[in-house]
Design an enzyme around this catalytic site. Structure first.
Site, PDB file in Angstrom:
ATOM      1  N   GLY A   1       0.813  -1.200   0.000  1.00 54.14           N
ATOM      2  CA  GLY A   1       0.000   0.000   0.000  1.00 54.14           C
ATOM      3  C   GLY A   1       0.851   1.255   0.000  1.00 54.14           C
ATOM      4  O   GLY A   1       2.075   1.207   0.163  1.00 54.14           O
ATOM      5  N   CYS A   2       0.179   2.399  -0.172  1.00 49.03           N
ATOM      6  CA  CYS A   2       0.907   3.653  -0.327  1.00 49.03           C
ATOM      7  C   CYS A   2       1.518   4.117   0.986  1.00 49.03           C
ATOM      8  O   CYS A   2       2.697   4.493   1.034  1.00 49.03           O
ATOM      9  CB  CYS A   2       0.011   4.716  -0.924  1.00 49.03           C
ATOM     10  SG  CYS A   2      -1.596   4.894  -0.142  1.00 49.03           S
ATOM     11  N   TYR A   3       0.739   4.085   2.069  1.00 47.20           N
ATOM     12  CA  TYR A   3       1.324   4.491   3.351  1.00 47.20           C
ATOM     13  C   TYR A   3       2.469   3.559   3.745  1.00 47.20           C
ATOM     14  O   TYR A   3       3.546   4.042   4.128  1.00 47.20           O
ATOM     15  CB  TYR A   3       0.255   4.508   4.445  1.00 47.20           C
ATOM     16  CG  TYR A   3      -0.743   5.639   4.344  1.00 47.20           C
ATOM     17  CD1 TYR A   3      -0.315   6.963   4.323  1.00 47.20           C
ATOM     18  CD2 TYR A   3      -2.102   5.388   4.292  1.00 47.20           C
ATOM     19  CE1 TYR A   3      -1.227   8.000   4.251  1.00 47.20           C
ATOM     20  CE2 TYR A   3      -3.027   6.423   4.215  1.00 47.20           C
ATOM     21  CZ  TYR A   3      -2.588   7.732   4.191  1.00 47.20           C
ATOM     22  OH  TYR A   3      -3.483   8.761   4.118  1.00 47.20           O
TER      23      TYR A   3
ATOM     24  N   GLU B   1       6.558  10.240  -1.858  1.00 41.12           N
ATOM     25  CA  GLU B   1       6.322   9.369  -3.011  1.00 41.12           C
ATOM     26  C   GLU B   1       4.990   9.765  -3.618  1.00 41.12           C
ATOM     27  O   GLU B   1       4.214  10.510  -3.022  1.00 41.12           O
ATOM     28  CB  GLU B   1       6.245   7.904  -2.554  1.00 41.12           C
ATOM     29  CG  GLU B   1       5.011   7.672  -1.687  1.00 41.12           C
ATOM     30  CD  GLU B   1       4.791   6.251  -1.192  1.00 41.12           C
ATOM     31  OE1 GLU B   1       5.739   5.467  -1.194  1.00 41.12           O
ATOM     32  OE2 GLU B   1       3.648   5.963  -0.792  1.00 41.12           O
TER      33      GLU B   1
END
Lengths: 347, 347, 347, 347
Positions: C154-156, C317
């Site tokens: 995931g992004c986090y 990011e």
């Protein structure tokens, strides 16, 4: 295939930065020089952190010295400089055998008196105007391909000219009724430390500016007049809106008596059937900048206001893309016989 | 002085929310009812956290029941409801003795056939159209003061009408040449769970929409025709831009032959010399929405495009303020004989 | 070289859209299927106007039918589906011989009980967890290259794990003191018609949400525990900010007694010396999302707060890039033995 | 009631502008002087078009001359000046009998050595530090009411101090574990023509800055130490986000052993039961800046992370409001015995 060695003169502004981005990703180009008085000595990656890690980003800025640029073996140079400054370095680079794609206004006008009228000073190189080609690839690709000096169009003009030229050529609209309203992102104003460009001044704000005689009117009217075969004068109102990039332009004009509205769509389709970067949205298509940012596409839709007899043309482009950097690159591909979409298949 | 007991019917959308904000701060108003089907039972402060801690924010929403509203002792009601829905409740409240300020389109048009043409269904209460007053306070303050039912204008119309009406009345411009381009904040589209209104769809985007026959054209042309003394048809192109609030409108029209451009400034100054909420920026003034958001001001500047003979009118207002909530409150002050600027001295 | 035929399952959300963008530009991939229940039958270009004119954009969406996907000859599929839904189709595609890169949470956790705890229902395919590889390429490229099923992070988690893992492996910080604060763009919440995601609700707003036990904590702590060799529990606070894309994360932790702050920089440099997509900013480097959006880069800077003994890790990011689509593509390149930067040299 | 004649010294920046806005709307204040070296001679309305049309907006800026200010009959002055500059004019105005509310950092620290450490130069008026009152009205309203010189707190400190002070006073948390992450709007950086503050540099960007030793740490730690009865040192990480106004702060700390999490809520409720401008959101309340902008409210929510033993404090305020201008006005109301909410009932 050997990549074409290329320079960017004036690479530290927003347009220069966009050119760096495009050239670093272009398979047929080797970026050999990037100039900036202020940043000389620092690498592209240091000045623009976005580029670090990309092959080529270790290149160091140099000062804008024509001999130093020529010494890199560059065959071509993009100029992203203020008007007035560009002409001088263009001449020096032409003399050293480079092809020049100038993104300033210096070579866009055929008539040096119009230049003086709109830019407030004498033209710095009137002898070069004869050979400069106004670089709208959809309008004169052959001339661009054969040129030594390309004057790449401004962002507002591109968004106004591409929808209008086919209609004027086909004689569908009354040139005296043209009104163009544009909405531009803030990057169009450049990377300058000015209070009106601060985040807090632009955010949650929209306003017209530069009326009634914006400098870009000079090139707009020159090209519209060429298309119409007669002198055209229009009203143009630019607006500043809180987006980084993108220009939307809505242009209205009266259809000539007896013209069927369907002819508008046909004229656009005929003009751009083979145009890689013009996307026609058809009748009712409301072009949205969010679909064109960071691309070389211009989206064009149109509508017929039957109640008043007007045609509405709605175009959207990236002011730093099709309105500046990527359009210049499109001309570059023509100049060097590269694939038309080389380095421009970006979405 | 006793405060006027007042209700807001449809208080959970953006316009309703702005009305709540304004009424909670108004020294001459006591907000006694706020309705919302969905939020009934919850307090203003619970639904709109911004209002917690303000005197009056503990008021609980009720359903839109006319008897319940009348039972609060309300002397007046603002309606911030969808068109079609507003008419029904307006009638019920009028019957119960309340004055009604309707912010929907239901009572703005004098001709029910025009309503049917633009809104796609029969007018729900044609018998009330005769007494409804189109509530543009700068144009007909006396009629508003005497009214029982005020139809408060839409946001686009206000930004187009106020600059144009004085010029049409003075016969300075050719009505057939009017083109209005507006740029509106997203709140104008309402508080609806629609994909196109998502942050990521609106941010970094600008586009035209609703062409060529936006519903608001009906009221715009009605009022322009009244000012001109003849039927006026115009072209109007709204655009959506990424700001929360604010509308900027740029309107162009040809000056009539022989008209001196200075007459434009004079007509505006004469019309609005005593207008508390119209701020004239003069020739060259480019109105900016950031100076009018959350106020009841409309800023108007103008320019003369001598090359084409057009006049440019540039106006800016808050679409939820002068274009909706605070303009309705301006009518309220007239209706109840309050100070014109009461509750509206906000910047 | 023959391009790898590839499918995207669930291509109509923001992550799916980013995958389409990346795959259309990837020189080694042929996009042969894109699925969407809602958009079946329409072309990529019709649903996402941005893609019109790009080679491949004429591809029509199909429904999420495993047989139909397999029939296209696809060798691999990216899944951009809600958790719970992804597991089922993953199994079906694996059975049909495709490699699967799943961007949902379904295969990220090794322990199905942790899945049930954080996601509120039983794991839909616990038998597949054993072979799924948590696809952080900088941490386990070999395992990814050999996998049949990659669970892309995931992004986090990506923004928290990459800075922390080297420090935990080197034993420099006290795991019990880790606090991570993240700021995410709105696209991270998906393309859903929800009131809180409207432009007017997100613009000019910042707030924490999802505390104290965001779902992503489960995979974050799993991977941190693996790096530390012991169970790690942290505090994580995500915030929503008004940008389309990008995540910035600031993580703090106490240095272990006796650890020299310089060891932090050394551990990062050692870990990422050969990492194409990790850009180290060094001591004092404050990572900025604007330099990484639309790329696969993650920028990481750090600082030492000598007054308190804490190390500060600052990473940035693109939540749809290195935090989702392009990172999945990075795993794809490993899976198929392509050049690591193929299709990812974008800035 | 006679209105208090008041001056604003340094009225052309964002904080000064917010003070002008507030004072023009305050029923108990007459703005008699606004100073600006650059704008001297121009009216408030000319410099800030937002204010035109408001009673009082015709006031002309004067230079920052103490005698001229005193000659207006002003009883009090707000100073919105850079640190270092404020001290000098504060002394001059005190000598002329005015009460001074200083919004700079010059009188916030009790210890001139701490000032020198954090601001890099000797304190310009150490003899005045003894009588200056750190103007956090929720903490020391009596001292403020009796003061001649109020040092109004900075924006970050307010958002960190108000949630923490009650917890430290009650001995609920371990001061050594405090970490504060703040996200601030761009107006906090002031109205300066700097490249990093341009729209295109801030929009679509988020990043930490000013670590590890931001100047505001000095006043934060001074006040936390007073509350804790012992020296407190914390980690503070400010971030810049693309909003005009607003600060959200998330602060974490370990509960002391044996402390029941419910005690956190109780301590906050006890501390702020009578505070007009502190709105408690309770457990799970995630404060959102959009509900506090342009008000004097600070919203505070909290959460308990039982897995790690930390308490999370989430606060939101307007950095120009409760974090600057309106908080200074709150002190003004105390100084002059006005209603606490006078001029501050804005939403």
């Amino acid at each position: 295939m050997e990549r074409v060695k290329t320079a960017i003169v004036g690479a530290s502004g927003y347009t220069g930065q966009e050119l760096v981005r495009l050239l670093l990703m272009h398979p047929g180009i080797e970026l050999v020089a990037a100039t900036s008085r202020q940043e000389a000595g620092r690498s592209l990656g240091d000045v623009f952190p976005r580029f670090r890690g990309m092959p080529g980003s270790e290149l160091a800025f140099i000062g804008p010295d024509p001999d130093a640029i020529a010494a890199t073996g560059a065959k071509a140079a993009f100029l992203a400089l203020p008007h007035g400054v560009a002409a001088e370095i263009a001449r020096a680079l032409l003399e050293r055998g480079l092809k020049v794609i100038d993104l300033s206004a210096d070579f866009r006008l055929r008539d040096p008196q119009v230049y003086a009228e709109f830019y407030g000073h004498e033209h710095p190189a009137p002898d070069l105007l004869g050979e400069a080609v106004y670089g709208l690839p959809e309008v004169r690709s052959n001339a661009i391909a054969a040129a030594r000096l390309v004057a790449s169009p401004g962002c507002y003009p591109t968004s106004i000219l591409l929808p209008l030229i086919p209609l004027l050529k086909a004689g569908l609209i009354d040139p005296a009724t043209i009104v163009a309203n544009s909405m531009s992102g803030v990057s169009g104003a450049g990377r300058k430390a000015d209070i009106p460009l601060l985040f807090c001044e632009c955010n949650e704000s929209v306003r017209a500016y530069g009326v009634p005689k914006h400098r870009h009117l000079s090139e707009i009217e020159q090209e519209l007049s060429l298309a119409a075969g007669d002198k055209v004068t229009i009203t143009f109102i630019p607006h500043l809106i809180p987006v980084n990039a993108g220009i939307a332009t809505t242009t209205t004009a009266m259809l000539k008596p007896g013209v069927d509205a369907a002819a508008v769509g046909e004229a656009l389709e005929k003009a751009y059937a083979d145009a890689d970067f013009v996307r026609l949205l058809g009748k009712g298509g409301c072009a949205d900048t969010k679909h064109v940012t960071r691309t070389n596409f211009i989206d064009i839709g149109w509508e017929h206001d039957a109640r008043t007899g007007r045609v509405l043309l709605m175009s959207a482009e990236d002011n730093l893309g099709k309105g500046a950097g990527s359009q210049a690159l499109q001309s570059f591909n023509l100049l060097f016989g590269l694939e038309p979409m080389a380095g421009l298949q970006l979405v």
